[in-house]
Enzyme design. Sequence first.
Site, mmCIF file in Angstrom:
data_model
loop_
_atom_site.group_PDB
_atom_site.id
_atom_site.type_symbol
_atom_site.label_atom_id
_atom_site.label_comp_id
_atom_site.label_asym_id
_atom_site.label_seq_id
_atom_site.Cartn_x
_atom_site.Cartn_y
_atom_site.Cartn_z
ATOM 1 N N LYS A 1 54.365 36.779 44.837
ATOM 2 C CA LYS A 1 52.869 36.439 45.087
ATOM 3 C C LYS A 1 52.423 37.431 46.409
ATOM 4 O O LYS A 1 53.149 37.715 47.258
ATOM 5 C CB LYS A 1 52.832 34.964 45.496
ATOM 6 C CG LYS A 1 51.460 34.267 45.676
ATOM 7 C CD LYS A 1 51.732 32.779 46.191
ATOM 8 C CE LYS A 1 49.887 32.565 46.586
ATOM 9 N NZ LYS A 1 50.240 30.766 46.808
ATOM 10 N N SER B 1 47.410 27.601 44.339
ATOM 11 C CA SER B 1 46.920 29.044 44.668
ATOM 12 C C SER B 1 47.970 30.125 43.940
ATOM 13 O O SER B 1 47.358 31.226 43.985
ATOM 14 C CB SER B 1 46.798 29.363 45.992
ATOM 15 O OG SER B 1 47.964 29.160 46.469
ATOM 16 N N SER C 1 50.682 24.452 45.727
ATOM 17 C CA SER C 1 50.382 25.691 44.909
ATOM 18 C C SER C 1 51.321 26.457 44.189
ATOM 19 O O SER C 1 51.057 27.433 43.554
ATOM 20 C CB SER C 1 50.051 26.643 46.130
ATOM 21 O OG SER C 1 48.982 26.291 46.986
#
Lengths: 109, 526
Positions: free
Chosen positions: B78, B173, B197
């Site tokens: 990420k 996210s 997330s």
Amino acid sequence: QKVSVEVLDHLECLALVDFRDSEGVERLQKAIQFADQLHEVNTDGVEPMDSVLEDRWCLYLREDDVTEGNCTKELLENAREKVEEYFVAPPGNIPLPKLEERDTFLQGS
Amino acid sequence: AVLKDGLRSQVSAALKEGRVTPTELCQRCLALIKSTKFLNAYITVAEETALKQAEESEERYKRGQPLGLLDGIPIAVKDNFNTAGIETTCASNMLKGYISPYNATVVQKLLDQGAVLLGKTNLDEFAMGSGSTDGVFGPVRNPWSYSKQYREKSVPKSHSEDEESNWVITGGSSGGSAAAVSSFTCFAALGSDTGGSTRNPAAHCGVVGLKPTYGLISRHGLIPLVNSMDVPGILTRCVDDAAVLLGSLAGHDPKDSTTVQDDFKPFELPDLTDVSKLSIGIPKEYHAPGLSSEILALWSKAADLFKNAGAKVVEVSLPHTRYSIVCYHVLCTAEVASNMARFDGLEYGHRSDKKESTESMYAATRREGFNDVVRGRILSGNYFLLKQNYEKYFVKAQKVRRLIANDFVKVFRSGVDILLTPTTLSDPAPYREFIQEDNRTRSAQDDVLTQAANMAGLPAINVPTALSERGLPVGLQFIGRSFQEKELLTVAKWFEKQVQFPMIQLEEVERHDNGVFQHQKSASFS
């Protein structure tokens, strides 16, 4: 209960971000309203919790030995304005302009 | 047909036996990334360095000295983890062009094991959001939007309706990471989990999403959101793979003083056959407002599954559940206000051209660099931290946090081993529906089921369970005791085997995997 312009102005100066528009101010109002639900909870005699690891570990201090460093070059690479080994900043100790003189949505509120 | 394999069972063996080489694997993944570009899962693809890492891995395999199970395995990270020499943006204008001078500890650990870093995945700006729709590089599309399973079930409302506009969100996210794993462009990905997330997008994309116990995995190099709740998250195709990743990442890091000092021993998951000694708790408050009837039914079915297999299934209560999202909201914005103060344009990141004063330069830089969501949270956080509000909001929230954490302690002390709950309120929503509500509202709704685990620091995992009526993934969540990941994952693995979640049928993948279509029911491919 609406947040006063004084507080909004204060927040902009503290946070150094702007509300931008009425939506931004509305967003804060809603956030406060939402947070007010906390007051329904009885917390008498309850200690605030800083960390979930409070029982498990005491914050320790390591020995004051230099274990790494000497990376001035790498650290300066990402800075836009530098002179020799200094980060260059505009003049300090100049407060943000007051609400009336600042370019902010809050002006004239 | 190697792209769809599970790590432990197939791909590692294939590499060891020379049936596929690390460079072939890397090239295939890179090609697949290119042809699935429309998903917008990746912000940066590190093609050159990945191929170099793959070549080095190949040399090790030739010498018969692979570093371990992860050697040569393509992974994605990420874009809020620092990666040396590779741009790290947090999907924000504030960090566009920022080249990290160091690797986050978790990234370094993966590289030390020989993993091949394919690239950085897309997210909501600064990991704030539950849709992966609010980053500056645009939203991430759920690969299931393009699956045979979804397309078969969706009826176009009119002839003119573009199939394009029907795509569903990944959740967030860590949506990019979830999409990357789900579309087979990598075998595992790192996400982060502050309020759900990692688990939320895992549920929406039909992959395994593990949130480890707070303090188990180092946060050094993970650009922080909420220091007291953030953890690196693990996204994989099956529970066994999550255990492998956990094994290589967990453990004390001298660079992160919030990691526990206890020794961590990596483990292999046993194949549980007898669940009669297990006690599963069903927290009644997780029957939250807005929970779809479909997911409610699935949750019930899962509870019955355990019951019929001989486990003890009991209803439990976590009475402060309904306040946890409010509590989270205050603590999160307060810590965010503090953490985002570092972005001033001086040392790194975007810098405004304003020169009158430091204050005005900072203000302009932050005005230009942050999106609405980030600014909103900073301002709210600063409000709650004002002297006149500190006790009323921040300290109050810290007290409520203790009550929430205690709820879990009481339940686990009463003899319950694992909690079973839904992960999300519904299956993934179409993008155009999702954006009708603003980010804060959405996060408040979507985080309800996941964020209490972050408040209490407990380990939790999403296991893909079934497809919804619309042909989209739905997952269920298991929450375990602190540092009892082995127990948690063992139960999760048993459940995974029972439900046999179907494999996504994606056209693009077939083409790259030698065109051989393998219809397999099990995600673990064992």
